[in-house]
Design a protein around this motif. Structure first.
Motif, PDB file in Angstrom:
ATOM      1  N   ASP A 243       0.823  -1.216   0.000  1.00  0.00           N
ATOM      2  CA  ASP A 243       0.000   0.000   0.000  1.00  0.00           C
ATOM      3  C   ASP A 243       0.851   1.257   0.000  1.00  0.00           C
ATOM      4  OD1 ASP A 243      -2.375  -1.396  -0.053  1.00  0.00           O
ATOM      5  OD2 ASP A 243      -2.619  -1.408   2.124  1.00  0.00           O
ATOM      6  N   ASN A 244       2.015   1.201   0.656  1.00  0.00           N
ATOM      7  CA  ASN A 244       2.893   2.368   0.761  1.00  0.00           C
ATOM      8  C   ASN A 244       4.244   2.027   0.125  1.00  0.00           C
ATOM      9  OD1 ASN A 244       0.862   3.638   2.301  1.00  0.00           O
ATOM     10  ND2 ASN A 244       1.646   2.688   4.167  1.00  0.00           N
ATOM     11  N   PHE A 245       4.669   2.840  -0.826  1.00  0.00           N
ATOM     12  CA  PHE A 245       5.915   2.538  -1.518  1.00  0.00           C
ATOM     13  C   PHE A 245       6.443   3.800  -2.201  1.00  0.00           C
ATOM     14  CE2 PHE A 245       2.381   1.685  -4.338  1.00  0.00           C
ATOM     15  CZ  PHE A 245       2.744   2.260  -5.532  1.00  0.00           C
ATOM     16  N   PHE A 246       7.699   3.720  -2.676  1.00  0.00           N
ATOM     17  CA  PHE A 246       8.345   4.804  -3.410  1.00  0.00           C
ATOM     18  C   PHE A 246       8.547   4.381  -4.867  1.00  0.00           C
ATOM     19  CE2 PHE A 246       9.597   5.653   0.953  1.00  0.00           C
ATOM     20  CZ  PHE A 246       9.432   7.026   1.046  1.00  0.00           C
ATOM     21  N   GLU A 247       8.535   5.371  -5.746  1.00  0.00           N
ATOM     22  CA  GLU A 247       8.771   5.110  -7.163  1.00  0.00           C
ATOM     23  C   GLU A 247       9.784   6.117  -7.683  1.00  0.00           C
ATOM     24  OE1 GLU A 247       5.438   4.652 -10.157  1.00  0.00           O
ATOM     25  OE2 GLU A 247       6.300   6.549 -10.824  1.00  0.00           O
ATOM     26  N   THR A 248      10.733   5.635  -8.459  1.00  0.00           N
ATOM     27  CA  THR A 248      11.731   6.495  -9.102  1.00  0.00           C
ATOM     28  C   THR A 248      11.728   6.220 -10.600  1.00  0.00           C
ATOM     29  OG1 THR A 248      13.134   6.423  -7.129  1.00  0.00           O
ATOM     30  CG2 THR A 248      14.149   7.162  -9.167  1.00  0.00           C
ATOM     31  N   SER A 249      11.680   7.267 -11.404  1.00  0.00           N
ATOM     32  CA  SER A 249      11.728   7.090 -12.851  1.00  0.00           C
ATOM     33  C   SER A 249      12.714   8.082 -13.452  1.00  0.00           C
ATOM     34  CB  SER A 249      10.344   7.268 -13.480  1.00  0.00           C
ATOM     35  OG  SER A 249       9.872   8.590 -13.299  1.00  0.00           O
ATOM     36  N   PHE A 250      13.392   7.618 -14.486  1.00  0.00           N
ATOM     37  CA  PHE A 250      14.403   8.404 -15.175  1.00  0.00           C
ATOM     38  C   PHE A 250      14.121   8.300 -16.668  1.00  0.00           C
ATOM     39  CE2 PHE A 250      18.348   8.119 -17.617  1.00  0.00           C
ATOM     40  CZ  PHE A 250      18.910   9.361 -17.370  1.00  0.00           C
ATOM     41  N   SER A 251      14.077   9.433 -17.373  1.00  0.00           N
ATOM     42  CA  SER A 251      13.714   9.412 -18.785  1.00  0.00           C
ATOM     43  C   SER A 251      14.657  10.313 -19.590  1.00  0.00           C
ATOM     44  CB  SER A 251      12.274   9.926 -18.995  1.00  0.00           C
ATOM     45  OG  SER A 251      11.356   9.186 -18.232  1.00  0.00           O
ATOM     46  N   LEU A 252      14.970   9.837 -20.774  1.00  0.00           N
ATOM     47  CA  LEU A 252      15.624  10.629 -21.799  1.00  0.00           C
ATOM     48  C   LEU A 252      14.710  10.635 -23.019  1.00  0.00           C
ATOM     49  CD1 LEU A 252      19.386   9.596 -21.645  1.00  0.00           C
ATOM     50  CD2 LEU A 252      18.394  11.806 -21.034  1.00  0.00           C
TER      51      LEU A 252
END
Length: 258
Positions: A243-252
């Motif tokens: 239910d509780n979490f972190f998200e990291t995204s990296f884009s070019l």
């Protein structure tokens, strides 16, 4: 479905026309009609850009999903006001009756550019509320979806969404964005709504989502645009493993100017 069984595809179509009026240089208002239909040939009436879809689909037997709406933008000094309103299944003869087939959704937004920080700081907020009966239909072929993705507001019907953000423009090519979003989504019941049984707002097994976001964007890196997003999710009933979490995204992004 058994993946070894081949399933036929049935075409779904969307026809839309709109008109925008620039009342003043700082005030625009637009009106539109959208019709969703499928499993048959395209009626000639829907190819006419000036023929009202409301009367056209009524003459064709009221089989299709009609959505009417308006939206506006108003700029006053250093503030911008935006809004949109749409009606799903409008019955003009019962517009003001307690029991009616007039299902609404609306969204309002506000942004402000203060004098401080050398005009580099921008505040934005938006609020959306959608009736429990919108964005569906008695016939599944007329749902406003594409492979189960909503064609309208991303939440679908019976939902409320609040969004707040603060954007700091470092220069013309890069900025930071801090944002907060709270979303609630209730259940929908097509059988009840078409039998004129009251469907309460945010009823049933309610889905909750709160998202905190820190993002950075840099444009003009020779051939690429760069994006970095850090998000914290607090959710319930959304089907995630946690239910509780972190998200990291990296884009070019290559050669994409938007």
């Amino acid at each position: 479905n058994d993946e070894n069984i081949r399933q036929p595809n049935v075409a779904r179509y969307v026809a839309l026309h709109r008109i925008d009026l620039n009342v003043k240089t700082n005030f625009r208002i637009g009106f539109y009609e959208e019709i969703i239909f499928g499993a048959r040939d395209i009626p000639l009436e829907y190819l006419n850009p000036v023929l009202p879809f409301w009367s056209a689909q009524h003459s064709l037997g009221d089989l299709d999903n009609l959505i009417l709406g308006l939206d506006f933008t108003y700029i006053y000094k250093r503030m911008r006001f935006i809004g949109s309103f749409f009606m799903d299944e409008w019955d003009p003869y019962k517009t003001f009756n307690q029991n009616n087939r007039n299902w609404f959704g609306y969204q309002f937004g506000f942004s402000f550019l203060p004098h401080s920080f050398n005009n580099k700081l921008l505040f934005k907020t938006e609020y959306a509320r959608l009736d429990p009966r919108v964005y569906n239909h008695r016939f599944q072929i007329n749902y406003p979806q594409h492979h189960n993705y909503n064609l309208g507001y991303w939440t679908g019907g019976n939902a409320e969404d609040i969004y707040i953000s603060m954007i700091y423009n470092i220069n013309d090519e890069s900025f930071f964005n801090l944002s907060y979003e709270k979303t609630q989504i209730g259940e929908q019941n097509v059988l009840n709504q078409y039998n004129d049984i009251e469907v309460e707002f945010l009823s049933g097994n309610i889905k909750h989502r709160i998202v905190y976001t820190v993002s950075y964007r840099k444009n003009g890196l020779k051939y690429f645009d760069f994006r970095l997003n850090l998000k914290s999710y607090n959710t319930s009933n959304l089907g995630y493993n946690k239910d509780n979490f972190f998200e990291t995204s990296f884009s070019l992004l290559y050669n994409i100017p938007f």
